[in-house]
Design a protein around this motif. Sequence first.
Motif, short mmCIF file in Angstrom:
data_model
loop_
_atom_site.label_atom_id
_atom_site.label_comp_id
_atom_site.label_asym_id
_atom_site.label_seq_id
_atom_site.Cartn_x
_atom_site.Cartn_y
_atom_site.Cartn_z
N ASP A 340 -58.29 83.96 -17.45
CA ASP A 340 -58.73 84.96 -16.48
C ASP A 340 -58.84 84.39 -14.98
O ASP A 340 -59.40 84.77 -14.11
N ASN A 341 -58.03 83.14 -14.84
CA ASN A 341 -57.81 82.71 -13.57
C ASN A 341 -56.55 81.96 -13.71
O ASN A 341 -55.69 82.01 -14.46
N GLY A 342 -56.37 80.93 -12.64
CA GLY A 342 -55.10 80.13 -12.71
C GLY A 342 -55.24 78.85 -11.98
O GLY A 342 -56.34 78.71 -11.44
N THR A 343 -54.13 78.09 -11.72
CA THR A 343 -54.18 76.89 -11.16
C THR A 343 -52.77 76.63 -10.26
O THR A 343 -51.93 76.80 -10.93
N LEU A 344 -52.87 76.14 -8.95
CA LEU A 344 -51.69 76.02 -8.26
C LEU A 344 -51.63 74.42 -8.05
O LEU A 344 -52.46 73.64 -8.01
N TYR A 345 -50.34 73.93 -8.16
CA TYR A 345 -50.00 72.46 -8.49
C TYR A 345 -49.29 72.28 -7.11
O TYR A 345 -48.25 72.93 -6.70
N PHE A 346 -49.46 70.97 -6.55
CA PHE A 346 -48.63 70.46 -5.34
C PHE A 346 -48.33 68.82 -5.65
O PHE A 346 -49.12 67.98 -5.44
N GLU A 347 -47.07 68.99 -6.11
CA GLU A 347 -46.53 67.75 -6.42
C GLU A 347 -46.12 66.76 -5.22
O GLU A 347 -46.14 65.53 -5.31
N ASP A 348 -45.85 67.49 -4.11
CA ASP A 348 -45.43 66.94 -3.05
C ASP A 348 -46.46 66.66 -1.88
O ASP A 348 -45.83 66.12 -0.73
N VAL A 349 -47.48 66.86 -2.29
CA VAL A 349 -48.56 66.75 -1.13
C VAL A 349 -49.50 65.52 -1.78
O VAL A 349 -50.43 65.93 -2.59
N LEU A 352 -53.56 66.11 -2.07
CA LEU A 352 -53.88 67.40 -2.92
C LEU A 352 -53.17 67.54 -4.23
O LEU A 352 -51.96 67.51 -4.28
N SER A 353 -53.62 67.72 -5.35
CA SER A 353 -53.02 67.87 -6.60
C SER A 353 -52.91 69.15 -6.95
O SER A 353 -52.03 69.80 -7.54
N LYS A 354 -54.22 69.98 -6.97
CA LYS A 354 -54.35 71.29 -7.35
C LYS A 354 -55.24 71.92 -6.64
O LYS A 354 -56.04 71.69 -6.23
N VAL A 355 -55.14 73.52 -6.70
CA VAL A 355 -56.11 74.25 -6.14
C VAL A 355 -56.50 75.47 -7.14
O VAL A 355 -55.46 76.05 -7.92
#
Length: 371
Positions: A340-349, A352-355
């Motif tokens: 019922d939700n999700g996660t965004l990933y930032f490999e090039d930052v 920050l790893s995820k939001v």
Amino acid sequence: MLDFSHNPWLVATSLAVALMAGFTGLSLTRGANALPDARRKIVVALAAVILGGGIWSMHFVAMLGLQLPILFYYDALITLMSALVAILMVGLALLLLHFRSRSPQMIVGAGVIVGLGIVVMHYVGMAGMQLCKPVYGMLDVVLSTAASVVLSILAIWVAYDTRTQRNIVLGTVCFGFAVFSMHFVAIGLTAFAPSDVANVAGPALDNQILAMGVTLTVFLICGAFLLTGITFIAPTAAEEGRGSAQPTPLAPQAEVTPAKPTAGVPYEREGQTFFAEPSQVAAIRAEGHYTVLYLDAEKLFCPWSITEAATRLDGAGFLRTHRSYLVNPAHVSSFERKKDNGTLYFEDVDSLSKVPVSRSRLAPLREALGL
């Protein structure tokens, strides 16, 4: 050995003191990581005094409720040392949490330090008893330490894993019961015997003077608790736009245009204010009344609130994925859908790893990402 009992009202009061101190200290540091170093140190120092003072106050409120068949008093110097030990050890844990990367290992380490601080404070405080000596063995100390450390790790983990209001409240409960449980587990494993010799290192501190000092400390903790509690829910209400006061419209035909950044997104470094291009910012996270910018390998303090950031960056492509996060989709490397939700990933930052993505934000996010 002496028979002893406890005044139930003072036992209940000691738990209330631990809970109020825990709430005040943990909520006071909410948003501290977004502050400049000098201000962050002041906040951490105040929180250490409140949490360490709360540990000390809880102990001596409970000890005032200890009823023994003989008179006894405390050594003032040792009693003062017990308070300072608690403040210093809690302060060390907070410094690690707010000036180092908050990894799982760091959170566990901070919990261990707080747990040991509670134990050391307890046994140093007990060592200050005169004309009546506590009697305990090494196994008793080990059991008390285990209870304190486990509950303190739980409290720090809950309060610092995610700095939401819910986590701070749950962390407060864990912290309060960590202090309370450690004390009474240790007291339950301790016997008391009369002593004809007073091992004093400083002036005598009888129960009446101690009661006055503890009462003053508890009063200050209660005052700090009220001041912190009255503003505890304010950031969330402001972020979600649910404030009770509604602005009066300028005119029926007036159309309000959201303010746009004129010089970029402001951030502070070493006492100066700089401006970042919105396209360079990967994400913005709420920290109390302020925000943190994730810019390449840096986390930077921004004076905007999350609501102001959302307003000013309207049209710049940022998405509100959570009540505490604004995200620039250009920096997103992958998306994971959960139940019922999700996660965004930032490999090039690097900073920050995820939001997280809340359930209510899933549909507009998927549309913006073309999913």
